[in-house]
Enzyme design. Structure first.
Site: not given
Ligand code: UD1
Ligand code: CA
Length: 404
Positions: A11, A16, A81, A105, A172, A230, A302, A346
């Protein structure tokens, strides 16, 4: 074994990436990132998925369409998250099995890792199982905090790390398997007490450990299995690793790739045994190449290109939405678009199909054993019967073809 479902987080807005497109739709080797994560779940045997969408949700749902095993769950506001997972509460609150959590991601996640995670979770009867990886550059990732005995105590997000924690290289990768009920119990208690003011899923893990439940880890997964995308640099890095995997798979299937770093092949492409892909070839789309073909150098395939067996495509030849029969040869500087070409045709140097008249795309039909001389322009729509001979340098319209 406990019943399993997966939650995929997708979501996020992705500031970034600096993008208007939902992050999980950005492509790696021709497929959106989310597609790989869905595949990894499926191949690991988890069918039922709850995918959290928010930013650009219509686009994401449209892309993955009406899959009966996917429940789309909207996260109206991006509060982190942990909050994203909580959006599944109405579906999963009373579910008595295990819940796998993955992020959309992480296109490089492999089903083997997911399987290992699930197996360990089961063997250890754990309340939660996570993965960890050692990265040379852990910036941006949550760090794994262990006590003096090596037991995992929790995860601290990059932005929340103190200088000592910043030096920790064990991170993580963010895939987990939870006992569902323990997960939702812990999630109901997390608070946004961090620099981002978000509800972190990682805090739920901390609470589960603090409550004395068993938490185990699959440690030190390969660094490439930990890459989250990211930003655009990480997108290109993930693309490079995925490209190598795509090519490795093809080489195992008997395809020769002469110069892997200078070749790009879509993850969806199918290529037959003993076909040789020469350098600087770009194969984009769900294309099919038969066996014993020779493609490139500098060929461009393509969407919709189908090459049967023993086809030769040479330098600066582009094929789009066309089928080339067995033994077709187009060795130099051709464009073949929207054509169906029979066997052993050809196509001389520089011969092309003129498939677009400025308004509409038209089709060309070419029979077997046709000779198309160098520099020929086939003005579509056109139908060239088998055995026909088109002299070099001609501009050929439908009316010029004499049917015998
Ligand atoms: C997250 C982890 C981090 C880990 C990293 C690995 C948390 C708090 N942190 O950080 O420990 O090392 O992934 O890649 O979990 N998302 C939502 N809704 C939200 C926020 C995020 O659906 O409100 C989704 C994003 O679209 C993404 C995923 O959750 O697909 C992770 O969010 P992101 O902001 O990329 O977390 P990181 O900072 O990478
Ligand atoms: Ca991420």
């Amino acid at each position: 074994m406990a019943e399993k479902v997966a939650i995929i987080l997708a979501a996020g807005v992705s500031s970034r990436m600096n993008t208007k497109l939902p992050k999980v739709l950005h492509e790696v080797c021709g497929r959106p990132m989310l597609a790989y994560v869905i595949d990894a779940c499926r191949s690991a045997g988890v069918e039922k998925m709850y995918i959290i969408v928010g930013y650009g949700k219509e686009q994401v749902i449209e892309r993955f369409g009406d899959d009966k095993n996917i429940v789309w769950v909207e996260q109206k506001e991006r509060k982190g998250t942990g909050h994203a997972v909580l959006c599944c509460k109405e579906y999963l609150e009373n579910f008595d099995g295990d819940t796998l959590i993955l992020c959309g991601d992480m296109p490089l996640i492999r089903s083997e890792i997911v399987k290992t995670l699930i197996e360990k979770h089961g063997q250890e009867s754990a309340a939660a199982t996570l993965a960890t990886a050692i990265l040379d550059n852990p910036k941006g990732y949550g760090r794994i905090i262990r006590d003096g005995y090596g037991n995992i105590q929790g995860i601290v997000e990059d932005g929340d790390c103190n200088p000592q924690q910043k030096t920790i290289k064990e991170v993580n990768p963010s895939y987990y398997c939870f006992k569902n009920k323990t997960l939702f119990e812990a999630l109901s208690k997390i608070t946004p007490n961090n620099v981002k003011n978000e509800y972190y899923l990682t805090d739920a893990l901390h609470l589960i450990i603090a409550a004395g439940h068993k938490v185990v880890a699959v440690t030190a997964v390969a660094a490439e299995d930990a890459i989250g995308v990211n930003n655009r640099q990480q997108l290109s890095e993930a693309g490079k690793i995925m490209q190598r995997r795509v090519q490795d798979r093809l080489m195992k299937a008997g395809v020769t790739i002469v110069d892997p770093p200078n070749t790009w092949i879509d993850a969806r492409a199918e290529i037959g045994q003993d076909t040789v892909i020469e350098p600087f070839t770009y194969i984009h789309g769900q294309i099919k190449i038969g066996s014993n073909c020779r493609v490139g150098p500098f060929a461009y395939l393509r969407e919709g290109a189908i090459l049967k067996d023993d086809v030769v495509l040479g330098v600066f030849t582009e094929v789009k939405n066309s089928t080339l029969g067995d033994g077709v040869r187009a060795r130099h500087h051709s464009f073949i678009g929207d054509a169906v070409i029979g066997k052993n045709v050809n196509i001389g140097a520089g011969a092309i199909t003129a498939n677009y008249d400025g308004k509409t795309i038209h089709k060309s039909q070419i029979g077997d054993d046709v000779y198309i001389g160098p520099g020929t322009i086939l003005v579509a729509p056109i139908d060239v019967p088998s055995g026909y001979n088109l002299k070099a340098g001609s501009v050929v319209n439908a009316g010029d073809i004499k049917k015998s």
